[in-house]
Design a protein around this motif. Sequence first.
Motif, PDB file in Angstrom:
ATOM      1  N   UNK A 146       0.810  -1.226   0.000  1.00 46.60           N
ATOM      2  CA  UNK A 146       0.000   0.000   0.000  1.00 46.60           C
ATOM      3  C   UNK A 146       0.840   1.272   0.000  1.00 46.60           C
ATOM      4  N   UNK A 147       2.151   1.130   0.099  1.00 52.59           N
ATOM      5  CA  UNK A 147       2.999   2.324   0.227  1.00 52.59           C
ATOM      6  C   UNK A 147       3.351   2.955  -1.117  1.00 52.59           C
ATOM      7  N   UNK A 148       3.405   2.138  -2.143  1.00 50.75           N
ATOM      8  CA  UNK A 148       3.816   2.642  -3.454  1.00 50.75           C
ATOM      9  C   UNK A 148       2.622   2.702  -4.388  1.00 50.75           C
ATOM     10  N   UNK A 149       2.449   3.858  -5.040  1.00 56.17           N
ATOM     11  CA  UNK A 149       1.337   4.024  -5.973  1.00 56.17           C
ATOM     12  C   UNK A 149       1.874   4.150  -7.395  1.00 56.17           C
ATOM     13  N   UNK A 150       1.110   3.577  -8.320  1.00 55.47           N
ATOM     14  CA  UNK A 150       1.409   3.671  -9.742  1.00 55.47           C
ATOM     15  C   UNK A 150       0.271   4.413 -10.437  1.00 55.47           C
ATOM     16  N   UNK A 151       0.587   4.993 -11.578  1.00 52.31           N
ATOM     17  CA  UNK A 151      -0.433   5.631 -12.408  1.00 52.31           C
ATOM     18  C   UNK A 151      -0.248   5.108 -13.835  1.00 52.31           C
ATOM     19  N   UNK A 152      -0.465   3.798 -14.016  1.00 50.56           N
ATOM     20  CA  UNK A 152      -0.075   3.142 -15.275  1.00 50.56           C
ATOM     21  C   UNK A 152      -0.883   3.632 -16.472  1.00 50.56           C
ATOM     22  N   UNK A 153      -0.210   3.651 -17.613  1.00 50.95           N
ATOM     23  CA  UNK A 153      -0.852   4.072 -18.862  1.00 50.95           C
ATOM     24  C   UNK A 153      -0.720   2.960 -19.894  1.00 50.95           C
ATOM     25  N   UNK A 154      -1.797   2.725 -20.628  1.00 54.20           N
ATOM     26  CA  UNK A 154      -1.825   1.689 -21.660  1.00 54.20           C
ATOM     27  C   UNK A 154      -0.977   2.129 -22.845  1.00 54.20           C
ATOM     28  N   UNK A 155      -0.208   1.187 -23.402  1.00 55.89           N
ATOM     29  CA  UNK A 155       0.668   1.501 -24.529  1.00 55.89           C
ATOM     30  C   UNK A 155      -0.121   2.081 -25.697  1.00 55.89           C
ATOM     31  N   UNK A 156      -1.359   1.626 -25.882  1.00 57.75           N
ATOM     32  CA  UNK A 156      -2.191   2.133 -26.976  1.00 57.75           C
ATOM     33  C   UNK A 156      -2.619   3.572 -26.791  1.00 57.75           C
ATOM     34  N   UNK A 192      -6.443   0.041 -16.155  1.00 60.12           N
ATOM     35  CA  UNK A 192      -5.784  -1.259 -16.040  1.00 60.12           C
ATOM     36  C   UNK A 192      -6.830  -2.363 -15.939  1.00 60.12           C
ATOM     37  N   UNK A 193      -7.899  -2.108 -15.236  1.00 58.86           N
ATOM     38  CA  UNK A 193      -8.974  -3.086 -15.088  1.00 58.86           C
ATOM     39  C   UNK A 193      -9.634  -3.388 -16.427  1.00 58.86           C
ATOM     40  N   UNK A 194      -9.847  -2.349 -17.233  1.00 59.61           N
ATOM     41  CA  UNK A 194     -10.440  -2.561 -18.559  1.00 59.61           C
ATOM     42  C   UNK A 194      -9.503  -3.355 -19.449  1.00 59.61           C
TER      43      UNK A 194
END
Length: 298
Positions: free
Chosen positions: A177-187, A288-290
């Motif tokens: 829970x300490x590290x957060x990501x804001x991932x982006x889809x390559x597309x 990410x869920x989609x």
Amino acid sequence: MSVLVVGGSGFIGTALCNELDSRGHDVIALSRTPSETNLSDGVETAMGDVTAYDSIAPAFDGMDVVVNLVALSPLFKPSGGDRKHFDVHLGGTENIVRAAQENDVGRIVQMSALGADPNGDTAYIKAKGQAEAVIRNATLDHVIIRPSIVFGDGGEFVSFTKQLTTPFVTGLPGGGTRTRFQPIWVGDLVPILADAIEDDAFDGTYEIAGPEMLTLADVTKLVYRASGQSVTIVPIPMQLVDIGLTVVGPLPGAPMGADQAKSLRMDNTTDSNDIEAFGVALESLTTFESYLDLDARL
């Protein structure tokens, strides 16, 4: 427009080369082991290693723009140790800039990383920050793109999560829970990169991230849910993680070391997402869920 994509047969590079080809550009994908398997028929390939100047210089002849996508993973310990980040990210960028200047290439697009800092806490972040300084000091028009973690088919985000964890019950540093990501889809990222290449109105540094902030625990649960499995997370004190990776990290074959443990303490998010500068609305981005197609499983 003639575009040289250094790292052009990698995860992001392949998608970018195909996007640029579809837009009508003349594209060369340069990499150490170029493969045409997933590249469009219109994309040419060239072989070269950014750490060896003479191997890459010929490919820059006649290019209008060069894109540097070459990167080692911040998640896994590179073969050759963490010093390899400086050889590839910093030394490689120096060679690319030199080749671009000597061949009168007018513009460079550099893919960096969120948090890049020449005085950062990890070798990856330091090397990326020092490479940015090389770009800014060059006599070239430039754009620096700093993305968060990029996910998609062929990427390592999902495989890293599975390598770090186990199904059903798994331990995570600090409970994940300490590290957060804001991932982006390559597309979603690739059209932004292509726009930065085409339009010289883009100038300077842009931080690019996805539509949501996820903890490592969030990502873990989603990944296993997509596999039809549940997972219970057991917190592991960060002190034990540091000790374990300090001991195991130097051993041959160990995927992570002490430097990678530090990255698990660092958020990979931005407060100033610059996607709107590229005419992209936050709500249009793929979650990410989609991507994992979990919406269809509800």
